[in-house]
Design a protein around this motif. Structure first.
Motif, PDB file in Angstrom:
ATOM      1  N   SER A   8     -12.822   5.176  44.205  1.00 18.82           N
ATOM      2  CA  SER A   8     -14.061   5.534  44.897  1.00 18.82           C
ATOM      3  C   SER A   8     -14.994   4.360  45.153  1.00 18.82           C
ATOM      4  O   SER A   8     -15.916   4.464  45.966  1.00 18.82           O
ATOM      5  CB  SER A   8     -14.818   6.594  44.082  1.00 18.82           C
ATOM      6  N   ARG A   9     -14.788   3.222  44.474  1.00 18.75           N
ATOM      7  CA  ARG A   9     -15.787   2.141  44.529  1.00 18.75           C
ATOM      8  C   ARG A   9     -16.010   1.622  45.945  1.00 18.75           C
ATOM      9  O   ARG A   9     -17.135   1.285  46.328  1.00 18.75           O
ATOM     10  CB  ARG A   9     -15.378   0.991  43.609  1.00 18.75           C
ATOM     11  N   ASP A  12     -17.480   4.177  50.183  1.00 17.67           N
ATOM     12  CA  ASP A  12     -18.649   4.269  51.058  1.00 17.67           C
ATOM     13  C   ASP A  12     -18.565   3.296  52.231  1.00 17.67           C
ATOM     14  O   ASP A  12     -19.251   3.461  53.243  1.00 17.67           O
ATOM     15  CB  ASP A  12     -19.948   4.060  50.284  1.00 17.67           C
ATOM     16  N   GLU A  29      -9.891   9.630  41.458  1.00 17.97           N
ATOM     17  CA  GLU A  29     -10.652   8.644  40.687  1.00 17.97           C
ATOM     18  C   GLU A  29     -10.478   8.959  39.203  1.00 17.97           C
ATOM     19  O   GLU A  29     -10.439  10.126  38.815  1.00 17.97           O
ATOM     20  CB  GLU A  29     -12.127   8.695  41.096  1.00 17.97           C
ATOM     21  N   ASN A  33     -17.737   9.453  36.314  1.00 16.54           N
ATOM     22  CA  ASN A  33     -19.099   8.982  36.596  1.00 16.54           C
ATOM     23  C   ASN A  33     -19.126   7.886  37.663  1.00 16.54           C
ATOM     24  O   ASN A  33     -20.144   7.203  37.837  1.00 16.54           O
ATOM     25  CB  ASN A  33     -19.742   8.453  35.314  1.00 16.54           C
ATOM     26  N   ALA A  34     -18.036   7.700  38.365  1.00 19.17           N
ATOM     27  CA  ALA A  34     -17.940   6.650  39.377  1.00 19.17           C
ATOM     28  C   ALA A  34     -18.853   6.953  40.564  1.00 19.17           C
ATOM     29  O   ALA A  34     -19.283   8.095  40.777  1.00 19.17           O
ATOM     30  CB  ALA A  34     -16.495   6.510  39.845  1.00 19.17           C
ATOM     31  N   ILE A  35     -19.143   5.927  41.334  1.00 18.54           N
ATOM     32  CA  ILE A  35     -19.984   6.092  42.513  1.00 18.54           C
ATOM     33  C   ILE A  35     -19.178   6.716  43.654  1.00 18.54           C
ATOM     34  O   ILE A  35     -17.951   6.735  43.636  1.00 18.54           O
ATOM     35  CB  ILE A  35     -20.577   4.742  42.977  1.00 18.54           C
ATOM     36  N   ASN A  36     -19.907   7.252  44.647  1.00 16.07           N
ATOM     37  CA  ASN A  36     -19.356   7.746  45.915  1.00 16.07           C
ATOM     38  C   ASN A  36     -18.526   9.015  45.793  1.00 16.07           C
ATOM     39  O   ASN A  36     -17.840   9.399  46.749  1.00 16.07           O
ATOM     40  CB  ASN A  36     -18.498   6.665  46.599  1.00 16.07           C
ATOM     41  N   ASP A  38     -19.539  11.941  45.859  1.00 17.38           N
ATOM     42  CA  ASP A  38     -20.134  13.006  46.675  1.00 17.38           C
ATOM     43  C   ASP A  38     -19.751  12.890  48.158  1.00 17.38           C
ATOM     44  O   ASP A  38     -20.103  13.773  48.949  1.00 17.38           O
ATOM     45  CB  ASP A  38     -21.654  12.962  46.555  1.00 17.38           C
ATOM     46  N   PRO A 340     -23.542  -4.858  44.024  1.00 21.28           N
ATOM     47  CA  PRO A 340     -24.332  -4.130  43.024  1.00 21.28           C
ATOM     48  C   PRO A 340     -25.736  -4.706  42.887  1.00 21.28           C
ATOM     49  O   PRO A 340     -25.997  -5.855  43.276  1.00 21.28           O
ATOM     50  CB  PRO A 340     -23.525  -4.338  41.734  1.00 21.28           C
ATOM     51  N   GLU A 341     -26.633  -3.912  42.324  1.00 22.16           N
ATOM     52  CA  GLU A 341     -28.006  -4.359  42.107  1.00 22.16           C
ATOM     53  C   GLU A 341     -28.022  -5.636  41.277  1.00 22.16           C
ATOM     54  O   GLU A 341     -27.299  -5.769  40.301  1.00 22.16           O
ATOM     55  CB  GLU A 341     -28.817  -3.264  41.404  1.00 22.16           C
TER      56      GLU A 341
END
Length: 364
Positions: A8-9, A12, A29, A33-36, A38, A340-341
């Motif tokens: 999933s990383r 997006d 995945e 708790n991975a991103i994207n 949704d 990433p931030e």
């Protein structure tokens, strides 16, 4: 058309394109708790490895599988899964095969591969101890496996070599090339290959500056270097690997010797893909989707080619104007923010150097 995406990383980056193509998207995945998670139509949380994705692909009767994996360790498992599921179930997997991964995931095997196909690479030797060294300093010490600068040291003296061997029993040792760092993407599918425009990644330094800390530009404009040579050499490497997906290759150009050197090749999405897209209008991840749905060809790539000046700048945390939706597409944007931030990068493009400078000043 129904596609299975693994990981999933990076999803997006292409979700907007998948929706534009009206593709039913399924994603597997291993991290709940991975991103994207949704973004796709369906998500299956599976154990690590390729057994879970394989079972989902068969159960959901997907038309093709597109792994979105940007790190090296899982690639060999993906390659074995590709060969198994294509043979047993006829489901195409848009990824490199076992031979290509084995040749590219180990830097020592890659060096020998370059020698076999007649591609120039820096002089090298395998060291089992510091006493084996015969190359002149400075030299670059590496391990056979690893990415992102991991376990790489520029040795300027025998003390540096001995220090390196405190942590390792063997090293790939190669001549340090003073000059320009160049990256290029090659797309390949069903025996057809397309080399995209090369990207300039800065000059080599004895300090070993990490690539993420450098400003990169496209297209590559290095005095004395013919970009056609870079593309031709990259095409030759990909053709001899004879596999599918994305090939990301690193080269060095020595102006002193007027020589292009092949450094390494990766069979996965790479860090310069945003800059390549900004420069020429071809998004390599979207092309993986096109391979899966039967819309990839050198002719289609040629029709899409654009010509822009572009740059990629490390910004830490970006606080400028927001890009338009979809934020990861250059179709409706002249800049994209990614990473990433705390480690974000800004990639921007314009039709002239002057316009690019003006755009950067507005964004930063």
């Amino acid at each position: 058309m129904k596609l299975l995406f693994i990981g999933s990383r990076l999803y997006d980056d292409i979700d907007w394109y998948v929706k534009r193509k009206n593709i039913e998207s399924i994603l597997t995945e291993s991290n709940e708790n991975a991103i994207n998670l949704d973004l796709p139509d369906q998500v299956f949380i599976v154990p690590r490895g390729m057994d879970g994705p394989k079972q989902v692909a068969v159960m959901q009767n997907v038309d093709a599988i597109v792994p979105l994996i940007g790190i090296d360790p899982p690639l060999i498992d993906v390659a074995h899964m590709k060969e198994e599921i294509e043979q047993e179930h006829g489901i195409p997997v848009i990824a490199a095969n076992v031979r290509a991964v084995e040749l590219t995931s180990n830097k020592i095997k890659t060096k020998k591969f370059y020698d076999e196909i007649g591609v120039v690479t820096p002089e090298y030797q395998i060291l089992d101890s510091p006493d084996d060294l015969t190359l002149e300093f400075p030299v670059v010490l590496k391990q056979g496996e690893g990415q992102g600068g991991k376990d790489i040291k520029i040795a300027k003296s025998m003390d540096d070599v001995e220090e390196y061997f405190k942590n390792f029993n063997q090293a790939l040792c190669e001549q340090f090339i003073e000059g320009s760092e160049i990256s290029i993407e090659v797309l390949g599918f069903n025996g057809e290959f397309v080399a995209l425009p090369p990207i300039y990644k800065g000059e080599t330094t004895l300090e070993g500056t990490h690539p993420l800390s450098k400003v990169k530009t496209g297209p590559c404009m290095v005095q004395g270097l013919d970009n056609n040579l870079v593309q031709h050499t990259a095409y030759k490497v990909a053709k001899n690997l004879d596999s599918d997906g994305i090939f990301e290759m690193d080269f060095m150009y020595s102006p002193e010797k007027d020589q292009l050197y092949a450094i390494e090749v990766n069979t996965r999405p790479n860090g310069t893909r945003y800059l390549t897209t900004a420069t020429c209008g071809v998004n390599s991840l979207c092309e993986l989707v096109n391979m899966a749905i039967g819309e990839f060809s050198p002719a289609n790539i040629s029709d899409k080619l654009e010509y822009h000046y572009s740059t990629e700048i490390p910004v830490g945390d970006y606080n400028g104007p927001c890009p338009n939706e979809p934020v990861k597409s250059f179709d409706d944007n002249d800049f994209v923010v990614h990473g990433p931030e705390g480690y974000q990068r800004l990639t921007a493009r314009a039709d002239s150097k002057k316009d690019l400078d003006n755009l950067i000043s507005k964004l930063l």
